[in-house]
Structure formats: C-alpha cells, structure tokens
Scaffold this motif. Sequence first.
Motif, PDB file in Angstrom:
ATOM      1  N   VAL A  57     -26.737  24.736   9.729  1.00  0.00           N
ATOM      2  CA  VAL A  57     -26.375  23.547  10.505  1.00  0.00           C
ATOM      3  C   VAL A  57     -25.836  23.953  11.868  1.00  0.00           C
ATOM      4  O   VAL A  57     -26.205  23.375  12.899  1.00  0.00           O
ATOM      5  CB  VAL A  57     -25.338  22.683   9.739  1.00  0.00           C
ATOM      6  N   PHE A  58     -24.975  24.948  11.885  1.00  0.00           N
ATOM      7  CA  PHE A  58     -24.413  25.401  13.160  1.00  0.00           C
ATOM      8  C   PHE A  58     -25.493  25.936  14.082  1.00  0.00           C
ATOM      9  O   PHE A  58     -25.528  25.609  15.273  1.00  0.00           O
ATOM     10  CB  PHE A  58     -23.340  26.465  12.938  1.00  0.00           C
ATOM     11  N   SER A  59     -26.401  26.747  13.561  1.00  0.00           N
ATOM     12  CA  SER A  59     -27.447  27.310  14.421  1.00  0.00           C
ATOM     13  C   SER A  59     -28.372  26.217  14.950  1.00  0.00           C
ATOM     14  O   SER A  59     -28.815  26.283  16.094  1.00  0.00           O
ATOM     15  CB  SER A  59     -28.236  28.389  13.689  1.00  0.00           C
ATOM     16  N   MET A  60     -28.643  25.199  14.124  1.00  0.00           N
ATOM     17  CA  MET A  60     -29.480  24.092  14.588  1.00  0.00           C
ATOM     18  C   MET A  60     -28.780  23.300  15.683  1.00  0.00           C
ATOM     19  O   MET A  60     -29.407  22.935  16.684  1.00  0.00           O
ATOM     20  CB  MET A  60     -29.849  23.185  13.414  1.00  0.00           C
ATOM     21  N   THR A  61     -27.505  23.023  15.530  1.00  0.00           N
ATOM     22  CA  THR A  61     -26.789  22.268  16.566  1.00  0.00           C
ATOM     23  C   THR A  61     -26.606  23.096  17.822  1.00  0.00           C
ATOM     24  O   THR A  61     -26.631  22.556  18.930  1.00  0.00           O
ATOM     25  CB  THR A  61     -25.411  21.791  16.070  1.00  0.00           C
ATOM     26  N   GLN A  62     -26.461  24.409  17.668  1.00  0.00           N
ATOM     27  CA  GLN A  62     -26.284  25.255  18.843  1.00  0.00           C
ATOM     28  C   GLN A  62     -27.567  25.291  19.665  1.00  0.00           C
ATOM     29  O   GLN A  62     -27.520  25.269  20.894  1.00  0.00           O
ATOM     30  CB  GLN A  62     -25.881  26.663  18.409  1.00  0.00           C
ATOM     31  N   ARG A  63     -28.714  25.309  19.003  1.00  0.00           N
ATOM     32  CA  ARG A  63     -29.988  25.305  19.730  1.00  0.00           C
ATOM     33  C   ARG A  63     -30.197  23.991  20.470  1.00  0.00           C
ATOM     34  O   ARG A  63     -30.807  23.967  21.526  1.00  0.00           O
ATOM     35  CB  ARG A  63     -31.147  25.531  18.762  1.00  0.00           C
ATOM     36  N   ARG A  64     -29.710  22.904  19.903  1.00  0.00           N
ATOM     37  CA  ARG A  64     -29.910  21.589  20.521  1.00  0.00           C
ATOM     38  C   ARG A  64     -28.946  21.323  21.664  1.00  0.00           C
ATOM     39  O   ARG A  64     -29.214  20.487  22.513  1.00  0.00           O
ATOM     40  CB  ARG A  64     -29.775  20.491  19.475  1.00  0.00           C
ATOM     41  N   MET A  65     -27.836  21.990  21.661  1.00  0.00           N
ATOM     42  CA  MET A  65     -26.830  21.766  22.697  1.00  0.00           C
ATOM     43  C   MET A  65     -27.198  22.535  23.958  1.00  0.00           C
ATOM     44  O   MET A  65     -27.737  23.625  23.889  1.00  0.00           O
ATOM     45  CB  MET A  65     -25.446  22.214  22.228  1.00  0.00           C
ATOM     46  N   THR A  66     -26.869  21.939  25.074  1.00  0.00           N
ATOM     47  CA  THR A  66     -27.072  22.671  26.325  1.00  0.00           C
ATOM     48  C   THR A  66     -25.898  23.597  26.535  1.00  0.00           C
ATOM     49  O   THR A  66     -24.810  23.394  26.002  1.00  0.00           O
ATOM     50  CB  THR A  66     -27.168  21.688  27.510  1.00  0.00           C
ATOM     51  N   ARG A  67     -26.089  24.642  27.284  1.00  0.00           N
ATOM     52  CA  ARG A  67     -25.015  25.612  27.521  1.00  0.00           C
ATOM     53  C   ARG A  67     -23.851  24.935  28.237  1.00  0.00           C
ATOM     54  O   ARG A  67     -24.024  24.085  29.085  1.00  0.00           O
ATOM     55  CB  ARG A  67     -25.520  26.771  28.344  1.00  0.00           C
TER      56      ARG A  67
END
Length: 169
Positions: A57-67
């Motif tokens: 879940v964390f890796s999926m949300t991190q990919r979707r978030m902009t830096r």
Amino acid sequence: MDVIPQFVYAKQIEAGDEKRECRMKYTVDSAWPVSAFRFLIGFTIPFLVILVCHLVVFSMTQRRMTRGRTGSNKTLRVVISVVLSFFLCWIPLHIVDFLILTTPRVSSASPKLHLAHVIVLFLAYFNSCLNPLLYVCLGQSFKDSMNRSLRNILHFIEQSFRKRISNFC
C-alpha cells in the motif's frame, strides 16, 4: 488454525459440585510444539502478512504522489504505526507463553507469570481496538474534521456567550 490445539488438548474437569471447567491439558512433549505452532500461526504469519500488505500500500501511494507532498509521509506513519502496534501488542504474549513453558510450576515466579499472561493477553486483544484508532487518528481527514469541529464548538461557545451578555445588558 490456531484453535486446532484447543480441540485436541481441551479437557473438561470437575471444579466443584455443580461446576465444570474447560482446561488445556498439555503433556511435556506437546507443550513446546503447541506453543511453536501458536507462535507461527498466531504471530509470525499474521505479522508478515500485515507487513507485506502495508508495504505494498505504501509503495503504491508513494508512486502516485508527486515529489514534495507530505501524503506519502503520512502513509508511512500509518504503516509504521500499524505494523509496530501489532508487533508490540502481540509479541509479549508469545514471550510470556514461552516463559511459562520454561518456568517450573512450583517456582515462586509462576503466579507472577500467570498474572503477566492475563495482562499481555489483554494487550494482544487491545490491538484489534487500536488499529481503527490509528487509521482514523493518523489520517488527514480526521485532522481536518477535528479542526472543523473544534472551530464550530468555539464558534458556538462564542455565540452563546455573546447572546447571554446581550440578554444581560
């Protein structure tokens, strides 16, 4: 799966004239394998499932978030909190289970261990109550709604106070 030893080793005993209790009757040879089975099924596998699922879940949300956005940091906080709370709430139970196995029943520490077992059992079950609180309290929507609620309460108090003062004057 964790209840299989309960079916195998549970025995009904007479505990008085009209009272019966269900007690676990382990032999010396069966206590260690049962405890190891409970540790594997009741702690290790669930811990790994929780850890892996939350990391996905964390890796999926991190990919979707902009830096530069803090969303992934908040998600990381929730993931760490949930995984750590499971670990900290459940590992004491299994430690005490193994300590009970290694402590002779006639030892002076035995009653203390049984009290500790009751306490850590409560802590383990408390984890089920703690998880929803962590999700709610660490989520952004909770903080936003709390801020709105507090502002509304303060506004209500202020309006009530002004109304009472105007009625008084």
